[in-house]
Write a protein that holds these residues in place. Structure first.
Motif, PDB file in Angstrom:
ATOM      1  N   ALA A 184     -26.706   9.173 -75.287  1.00  0.00           N
ATOM      2  CA  ALA A 184     -25.260   9.225 -75.484  1.00  0.00           C
ATOM      3  C   ALA A 184     -24.891   9.799 -76.844  1.00  0.00           C
ATOM      4  O   ALA A 184     -23.829  10.405 -77.009  1.00  0.00           O
ATOM      5  N   SER A 185     -25.752   9.628 -77.844  1.00  0.00           N
ATOM      6  CA  SER A 185     -25.458  10.150 -79.176  1.00  0.00           C
ATOM      7  C   SER A 185     -25.471  11.676 -79.169  1.00  0.00           C
ATOM      8  O   SER A 185     -26.167  12.304 -78.365  1.00  0.00           O
ATOM      9  N   ARG A 186     -24.703  12.267 -80.073  1.00  0.00           N
ATOM     10  CA  ARG A 186     -24.566  13.716 -80.135  1.00  0.00           C
ATOM     11  C   ARG A 186     -24.559  14.198 -81.576  1.00  0.00           C
ATOM     12  O   ARG A 186     -24.256  13.453 -82.503  1.00  0.00           O
ATOM     13  N   ILE A 187     -24.869  15.492 -81.731  1.00  0.00           N
ATOM     14  CA  ILE A 187     -24.634  16.196 -82.989  1.00  0.00           C
ATOM     15  C   ILE A 187     -23.686  17.346 -82.679  1.00  0.00           C
ATOM     16  O   ILE A 187     -23.933  18.135 -81.765  1.00  0.00           O
ATOM     17  N   TRP A 188     -22.596  17.395 -83.428  1.00  0.00           N
ATOM     18  CA  TRP A 188     -21.631  18.478 -83.275  1.00  0.00           C
ATOM     19  C   TRP A 188     -21.794  19.472 -84.420  1.00  0.00           C
ATOM     20  O   TRP A 188     -22.040  19.101 -85.568  1.00  0.00           O
ATOM     21  N   THR A 209     -12.129  10.505 -81.963  1.00  0.00           N
ATOM     22  CA  THR A 209     -11.502   9.397 -81.231  1.00  0.00           C
ATOM     23  C   THR A 209     -11.783   9.507 -79.738  1.00  0.00           C
ATOM     24  O   THR A 209     -12.101   8.509 -79.080  1.00  0.00           O
ATOM     25  N   ARG A 210     -11.686  10.727 -79.206  1.00  0.00           N
ATOM     26  CA  ARG A 210     -11.963  10.922 -77.780  1.00  0.00           C
ATOM     27  C   ARG A 210     -13.433  10.659 -77.440  1.00  0.00           C
ATOM     28  O   ARG A 210     -13.761  10.236 -76.334  1.00  0.00           O
ATOM     29  N   PHE A 211     -14.307  10.894 -78.380  1.00  0.00           N
ATOM     30  CA  PHE A 211     -15.748  10.663 -78.144  1.00  0.00           C
ATOM     31  C   PHE A 211     -16.067   9.175 -77.997  1.00  0.00           C
ATOM     32  O   PHE A 211     -17.029   8.801 -77.346  1.00  0.00           O
ATOM     33  N   ARG A 212     -15.291   8.317 -78.618  1.00  0.00           N
ATOM     34  CA  ARG A 212     -15.484   6.864 -78.597  1.00  0.00           C
ATOM     35  C   ARG A 212     -16.873   6.480 -79.113  1.00  0.00           C
ATOM     36  O   ARG A 212     -17.705   5.951 -78.385  1.00  0.00           O
ATOM     37  N   PRO A 213     -17.145   6.746 -80.395  1.00  0.00           N
ATOM     38  CA  PRO A 213     -18.455   6.386 -80.960  1.00  0.00           C
ATOM     39  C   PRO A 213     -18.627   4.877 -81.046  1.00  0.00           C
ATOM     40  O   PRO A 213     -17.650   4.118 -81.077  1.00  0.00           O
ATOM     41  N   GLY A 214     -19.866   4.445 -81.047  1.00  0.00           N
ATOM     42  CA  GLY A 214     -20.187   3.031 -81.169  1.00  0.00           C
ATOM     43  C   GLY A 214     -21.687   2.858 -81.256  1.00  0.00           C
ATOM     44  O   GLY A 214     -22.448   3.836 -81.245  1.00  0.00           O
ATOM     45  N   PRO A 215     -22.160   1.613 -81.333  1.00  0.00           N
ATOM     46  CA  PRO A 215     -23.610   1.375 -81.347  1.00  0.00           C
ATOM     47  C   PRO A 215     -24.270   1.983 -80.113  1.00  0.00           C
ATOM     48  O   PRO A 215     -23.814   1.799 -78.982  1.00  0.00           O
TER      49      PRO A 215
END
Length: 268
Positions: free
Chosen positions: A107-111, A150-156
């Motif tokens: 789920a994690s990403r690099i932009w 905000t749209r990505f909804r980051p979290g643990p």
């Protein structure tokens, strides 16, 4: 008259001639010709000896055909030593792990800011990111970065790393980045105006990147300065010159390593 019994003892036993590995630089003498030299190799099953004048001759590896320190020996070709597997290194400089397949994307990403940034990151860090299961996604600039985050909804377990061009104090980019504050988001970058400039200029045949006046599109200015008609042609030249982390500047390397560490950290 004859002394001791001639039939006594071990007179029938043949003298055993020792076998010796013909290691490089071993000095021996050919018993027949008297040629004396050091072992320098093998050709067609024969040992090659070189004397002190640099003359070379080939001799068959016949039993007892050589003298070592005045005693007959049989030379043999040494057994080949097992070749230790060479350690493979990825383009990023990390140790390649054999037999490991790319993971399913996490789920994690690099932009990154654009497709050129994504292509350069793939060229250097692609192997590492595939093993970690991290996808690199290009943005169309960072003007709307806060809203995109905000749209990505980051979290643990759903971390986000962002690589920004021209991230220097007082720049427009620094003001945009300052508005992004989240414990599971790391925004970092490099000081170069464009990802092109993060490539060492000598790799593309330049002594230094051209200085483009403010207000002039940077890529177009570079192309005009170096005599290239289209930015696409210049980009192909730049990307083709990059083969590993050694071809790019240190600030880009440091930023990418920080982002990869951030998005691949194991949460408790």
């Amino acid at each position: 008259m004859y002394g001791e019994d001639v039939l006594a003892g071990n007179w029938r036993r043949r003298k055993v001639i020792p076998e010796v590995d013909a290691e490089p630089d071993l000095v021996v003498e050919d018993a027949d010709s008297g040629f004396c030299g050091a072992v320098v190799g093998f050709e067609l099953g024969a040992v090659v000896l070189e004397d002190r004048h640099g003359k070379r001759r080939n001799f068959p590896l016949a039993p007892g055909a050589f003298l070592l320190d005045g005693s007959p020996v049989t030379l043999r070709k040494p057994a080949a030593s097992p070749v230790a597997p060479q350690r493979r290194v990825t383009a990023s400089g990390s140790i390649a792990v054999a037999g490991v397949k790319a993971q399913v994307a996490k789920a994690s990403r690099i932009w990154v800011e654009g497709i050129h940034d994504a292509a350069l990151v793939e060229r250097i860090w692609g192997d590492d990111l595939r093993i970690e299961g991290v996808v690199v996604e290009p943005l169309d600039g960072i003007d709307d970065l806060a809203a995109e985050v905000t749209r990505f909804r980051p979290g643990p377990g759903r971390r986000l790393g962002v690589l920004v061009d021209h991230l220097v104090p007082g720049s427009k980019e620094s003001r945009i980045v300052a508005a992004v504050k989240h414990p599971d988001v790391l925004v970092t970058g490099h000081p170069y105006i464009d990802i092109w400039q993060a490539v060492k200029p000598e790799r593309v045949g330049l002594r230094a990147w051209p200085v483009i006046p403010p207000g002039r599109p940077w890529k177009e200015g570079v192309c005009e300065a170096v005599g290239v008609r289209e930015p696409a042609d210049m980009w192909r030249r730049i990307l083709g010159s990059v083969h590993s982390y050694k071809d790019v500047e240190t600030p880009l390397i440091n930023s990418m390593e920080r982002l990869i560490d951030f998005v691949t950290v194991l949460d408790d």
